[in-house]
Design a protein around this motif. Sequence first.
Motif, PDB file in Angstrom:
ATOM      1  N   LEU A  14       0.822  -1.189   0.000  1.00 28.19           N
ATOM      2  CA  LEU A  14       0.000   0.000   0.000  1.00 28.19           C
ATOM      3  C   LEU A  14       0.862   1.246   0.000  1.00 28.19           C
ATOM      4  O   LEU A  14       1.889   1.301   0.663  1.00 28.19           O
ATOM      5  CB  LEU A  14      -0.919   0.024   1.231  1.00 28.19           C
ATOM      6  CG  LEU A  14      -1.814  -1.221   1.397  1.00 28.19           C
ATOM      7  CD1 LEU A  14      -2.723  -1.045   2.593  1.00 28.19           C
ATOM      8  CD2 LEU A  14      -2.636  -1.447   0.154  1.00 28.19           C
ATOM      9  N   GLY A  16       0.876   5.826  -0.183  1.00 30.59           N
ATOM     10  CA  GLY A  16       0.306   6.922   0.593  1.00 30.59           C
ATOM     11  C   GLY A  16       0.806   6.898   2.012  1.00 30.59           C
ATOM     12  O   GLY A  16       1.945   6.554   2.294  1.00 30.59           O
ATOM     13  N   ASP A  27      -7.394  -3.586   4.062  1.00 29.29           N
ATOM     14  CA  ASP A  27      -7.516  -2.998   2.727  1.00 29.29           C
ATOM     15  C   ASP A  27      -7.454  -4.080   1.648  1.00 29.29           C
ATOM     16  O   ASP A  27      -8.210  -4.047   0.666  1.00 29.29           O
ATOM     17  CB  ASP A  27      -6.405  -1.976   2.489  1.00 29.29           C
ATOM     18  CG  ASP A  27      -6.646  -0.660   3.215  1.00 29.29           C
ATOM     19  OD1 ASP A  27      -7.802  -0.386   3.559  1.00 29.29           O
ATOM     20  OD2 ASP A  27      -5.672   0.081   3.431  1.00 29.29           O
ATOM     21  N   ARG A 146      -7.320   4.168  -3.825  1.00 31.71           N
ATOM     22  CA  ARG A 146      -6.382   5.216  -3.393  1.00 31.71           C
ATOM     23  C   ARG A 146      -6.360   6.383  -4.372  1.00 31.71           C
ATOM     24  O   ARG A 146      -6.290   7.540  -3.968  1.00 31.71           O
ATOM     25  CB  ARG A 146      -4.977   4.643  -3.227  1.00 31.71           C
ATOM     26  CG  ARG A 146      -4.762   3.937  -1.907  1.00 31.71           C
ATOM     27  CD  ARG A 146      -3.281   3.672  -1.669  1.00 31.71           C
ATOM     28  NE  ARG A 146      -2.771   2.624  -2.507  1.00 31.71           N
ATOM     29  CZ  ARG A 146      -1.799   2.757  -3.385  1.00 31.71           C
ATOM     30  NH1 ARG A 146      -1.227   3.929  -3.589  1.00 31.71           N
ATOM     31  NH2 ARG A 146      -1.379   1.732  -4.089  1.00 31.71           N
TER      32      ARG A 146
END
Length: 236
Positions: A14, A16, A27, A146
Amino acid sequence: MAAQRTSAPALPTLGGKKPSYRESVADALRAALIAGELRPGEVHSAPALATRFGVSATPVREALLDLAKEGLVDTVPNKGFRVTAVSEKQLDEYTHIRSLIEIPTTVGLATSADPAALEALRPVAQEIVTAAAAGDLIAYVEADIRFHLGLLGLAGNAHLVEVVGDLRKRSRLYGLHALVEAGRLEASAEEHLEILDALVAGDEEAVRAVMTRHLGHVRGLWAAEDSDADTPPATA
């Protein structure tokens, strides 16, 4: 040549902000639900999912409890967690609300967003294209979420982002498998780059056209159980 569907997709990395490991697992599980890797009515145990995703059972169990609070799974005593079903009517309603929010908000960014902030999302858009080319639907969905929530975040309304985020969690895109097998998901993925290009150019009408087409896929090509590679996309 179409990318091959894998039976045990790996947990995606992931980007960010740095989420906790539990959040990362949650997620990935949400993305698996959206993409149809985990089907309505199926019962899954935390240890079995942990083996499938190549992680330990504890964060999976914790993440499933989070998903149960969101209504995405139900607990089944002594067995695990059952994936909840979403009706066609619910999906239609979710998509309608999303179109009312996402299209005008994204169009507004063509004249209000900082070009540098828009360009910062380009690597995420490229992740979506890369995941589509690899046939990695979990990574595709996770990056898609995202990207769009990142875009909406540029409008400065945290509550709006929260509402759309919840609606996206509840979406189901079972037609993605057929698009992968037909070698067509990568073309759809490139729409994210089209959106960015139109935004950076400040072209509101182009943004509206691409976003309308893009969201139309949610109840068109991306949703259909047996998508026909020759069927044109629906429009929102």
